[in-house]
Design a protein around this motif. Structure first.
Motif, short mmCIF file in Angstrom:
data_model
loop_
_atom_site.label_atom_id
_atom_site.label_comp_id
_atom_site.label_asym_id
_atom_site.label_seq_id
_atom_site.Cartn_x
_atom_site.Cartn_y
_atom_site.Cartn_z
N ILE A 111 20.62 -25.14 -19.33
CA ILE A 111 20.99 -23.79 -18.89
C ILE A 111 21.57 -23.00 -20.05
O ILE A 111 21.27 -21.80 -20.23
CB ILE A 111 21.99 -23.86 -17.73
CG1 ILE A 111 21.28 -24.30 -16.43
CG2 ILE A 111 22.72 -22.55 -17.53
CD1 ILE A 111 20.40 -23.24 -15.82
N THR A 112 22.40 -23.63 -20.86
CA THR A 112 22.97 -22.96 -22.02
C THR A 112 21.87 -22.48 -22.96
O THR A 112 21.91 -21.34 -23.45
CB THR A 112 23.93 -23.91 -22.77
OG1 THR A 112 24.96 -24.33 -21.88
CG2 THR A 112 24.55 -23.24 -23.98
N ALA A 113 20.88 -23.33 -23.19
CA ALA A 113 19.77 -22.94 -24.06
C ALA A 113 19.02 -21.75 -23.50
O ALA A 113 18.67 -20.81 -24.25
CB ALA A 113 18.82 -24.13 -24.24
N LEU A 114 18.79 -21.74 -22.19
CA LEU A 114 18.09 -20.61 -21.58
C LEU A 114 18.86 -19.30 -21.78
O LEU A 114 18.29 -18.28 -22.19
CB LEU A 114 17.89 -20.86 -20.08
CG LEU A 114 17.40 -19.64 -19.29
CD1 LEU A 114 15.98 -19.29 -19.66
CD2 LEU A 114 17.55 -19.86 -17.80
N ILE A 115 20.17 -19.34 -21.49
CA ILE A 115 20.97 -18.12 -21.60
C ILE A 115 21.02 -17.63 -23.04
O ILE A 115 20.90 -16.42 -23.31
CB ILE A 115 22.39 -18.37 -21.06
CG1 ILE A 115 22.35 -18.80 -19.58
CG2 ILE A 115 23.26 -17.14 -21.25
CD1 ILE A 115 21.66 -17.82 -18.66
N LEU A 116 21.17 -18.55 -23.99
CA LEU A 116 21.25 -18.14 -25.39
C LEU A 116 19.92 -17.57 -25.89
O LEU A 116 19.89 -16.56 -26.62
CB LEU A 116 21.70 -19.31 -26.27
CG LEU A 116 23.11 -19.84 -25.99
CD1 LEU A 116 23.44 -20.97 -26.96
CD2 LEU A 116 24.15 -18.73 -26.08
N VAL A 117 18.81 -18.20 -25.50
CA VAL A 117 17.50 -17.67 -25.89
C VAL A 117 17.29 -16.28 -25.29
O VAL A 117 16.79 -15.37 -25.96
CB VAL A 117 16.38 -18.64 -25.45
CG1 VAL A 117 15.01 -17.97 -25.54
CG2 VAL A 117 16.39 -19.89 -26.32
N ASP A 118 17.70 -16.10 -24.05
CA ASP A 118 17.58 -14.79 -23.41
C ASP A 118 18.42 -13.74 -24.15
O ASP A 118 17.94 -12.64 -24.45
CB ASP A 118 18.02 -14.91 -21.95
CG ASP A 118 17.81 -13.61 -21.17
OD1 ASP A 118 16.87 -12.86 -21.49
OD2 ASP A 118 18.60 -13.37 -20.23
N LEU A 119 19.67 -14.08 -24.47
CA LEU A 119 20.54 -13.15 -25.17
C LEU A 119 20.03 -12.83 -26.57
O LEU A 119 20.05 -11.67 -27.01
CB LEU A 119 21.95 -13.73 -25.26
CG LEU A 119 22.76 -13.80 -23.96
CD1 LEU A 119 24.01 -14.64 -24.16
CD2 LEU A 119 23.13 -12.41 -23.46
N LEU A 120 19.56 -13.85 -27.28
CA LEU A 120 19.06 -13.64 -28.64
C LEU A 120 17.77 -12.82 -28.63
O LEU A 120 17.56 -11.98 -29.52
CB LEU A 120 18.81 -15.00 -29.31
CG LEU A 120 20.09 -15.75 -29.73
CD1 LEU A 120 19.80 -17.23 -29.93
CD2 LEU A 120 20.68 -15.14 -31.00
N THR A 121 16.93 -13.03 -27.63
CA THR A 121 15.71 -12.23 -27.52
C THR A 121 16.05 -10.78 -27.24
O THR A 121 15.44 -9.86 -27.81
CB THR A 121 14.80 -12.79 -26.41
OG1 THR A 121 14.51 -14.17 -26.68
CG2 THR A 121 13.49 -12.02 -26.32
N GLY A 122 17.04 -10.56 -26.38
CA GLY A 122 17.48 -9.19 -26.11
C GLY A 122 18.07 -8.53 -27.34
O GLY A 122 17.94 -7.30 -27.52
N ARG A 123 18.70 -9.29 -28.21
CA ARG A 123 19.34 -8.74 -29.42
C ARG A 123 18.34 -8.50 -30.55
O ARG A 123 18.37 -7.46 -31.20
CB ARG A 123 20.43 -9.72 -29.90
CG ARG A 123 21.13 -9.34 -31.20
CD ARG A 123 22.01 -8.12 -31.01
NE ARG A 123 22.81 -7.87 -32.20
CZ ARG A 123 22.42 -7.16 -33.25
NH1 ARG A 123 21.20 -6.64 -33.27
NH2 ARG A 123 23.21 -6.98 -34.28
#
Length: 365
Positions: free
Chosen positions: A343-355
């Motif tokens: 779950i942590t990996a999913l959230i971080l990938v989502d945030l980094l993609t948004g950034r």
């Protein structure tokens, strides 16, 4: 009635514990991302039950990549992973269709879905659905590692027994990611497992606290207010069955400190801005500051226990005394650790993609 999380990169869960199969759809991934089948198998193995401290339901979790992957890399279209259920014993639940198991979602599922949800083994609410999360998480963890971002989780506490805290961050994370029972001190791990077995012998269960560290996250990721890193991670983590609390940095303990202690002094290390302490867990104003992200997740005792419990038949609206049979974990904290990582990996990938955008993930970017 949505079962999707994420903004730039989304994950949708499907299936039930005793249905034909369970699975996940990842959408928004960059084309050309390597999909390492061996890493998916390894992560699923870390979630798999083992020994007497886990359930006797032993699913092989042989997964299928149904779409979104060609010649070992993502296509950029929705990626679907399916995992068949092969070890179901639905008869264990025949007498419980209208009986609310304390600590489970039986009654709340009935209240929401009006009796149409699949009740066997917890149906769509079951921890069984964490398997496809872990399979998808393996792809996302691989993406993070290519960018120099690594993470890992240890069992900080279980049955009142405490592991040592993180010290040599990089070494500790590498050590944990090779362990089936994720503790930093092996003697502590043995004591925890003995406590789990003692609870099982008494027909009971235990919970625990997981501590997660993320290294290599760049500063400046996240949003203020409603889409901060803490907000996004907490939303994802609370979706994991049995999670009842999340705290970042010093968490609730920081409320006992004075500001002069709670604040993290800021300095420079060469070209890097760093803090001398990390009581705020690598996040300020909802945005990463480049220090390790640190948080803890509370996992409640497994609600399926073999002791008699008072409950109700929610259709007949009358009291019942529940005595469970079947196959159940006396603790799930050791299996939940890899789910937290995923779950942590999913959230971080989502945030980094948004950034940084989708194409930031290209191998040569």
């Amino acid at each position: 009635m949505k079962n999707t999380i994420g903004n730039a990169v989304t994950m949708t869960l499907f299936g039930e514990s005793h249905g034909d199969s369970i699975g996940v759809v990842l959408d928004g991934l960059c084309p050309g991302v390597p999909v390492n089948r061996a890493l998916i198998e390894r992560q699923l193995d870390l979630r798999r039950p083992f020994g007497a401290i886990s359930t006797a339901r032993r699913e092989p979790d042989v997964f299928e990549l149904l779409s979104g992957v060609y010649e070992g890399k993502t296509t950029g279209t929705p990626l679907c992973i399916r995992i068949p259920n092969t070890q179901t014993r639905s008869a264990d639940y025949d007498a419980l269709r209208t009986v609310a198991r304390p600590g489970h979602a039986d009654y709340t599922a009935y209240a929401k879905y009006h009796g149409f949800s699949d009740p066997r083994g917890g149906g769509h609410f079951s921890g069984r659905l964490t398997a496809p999360i872990v399979a998808a998480g393996a792809i996302l963890l691989g993406m993070l590692r290519q960018k120099g971002i690594v993470l890992g989780t240890h069992i900080s506490r279980c049955a009142g027994i405490a592991d040592r805290p993180f010290s040599d961050w990089g070494h500790d994370l590498a050590l944990l990611n090779e362990k089936q029972f994720a503790v930093l001190d092996d003697s502590v791990g043995e004591a925890m497992q003995s406590a789990i077995l003692a609870a099982a012998a008494d027909g009971d269960s235990v919970g625990g606290v997981l501590e997660t560290a993320v290294l290599g996250m760049p500063a400046g990721v996240g949003e203020p207010w409603f889409d901060g890193v803490e907000s996004a991670l907490a939303r994802g983590l609370f979706a994991i069955p049995a999670v009842k609390g999340v705290e970042f940095g010093d968490g609730f303990a920081i409320a006992e400190l004075r500001g002069s202690v709670a604040n993290d002094p800021i300095t420079v290390d060469g070209a890097r801005v760093v803090t001398l302490t990390n009581r705020n867990g690598g996040i300020g104003g909802g945005i990463t500051n480049g220090m390790p992200i640190l948080f803890r997740t509370a996992i409640k005792p497994t609600p399926s226990i073999f002791k008699s419990q008072d409950t109700i038949d929610f259709v007949k609206n009358e009291p019942r005394v529940l005595s469970l049979g079947g196959r159940h974990d006396p603790a799930i904290v050791h299996r939940a650790r890899v789910v937290v990582d995923s779950i942590t990996a999913l959230i971080l990938v989502d945030l980094l993609t948004g950034r940084f955008g989708t194409d930031w993930w290209k191998e040569n970017a």
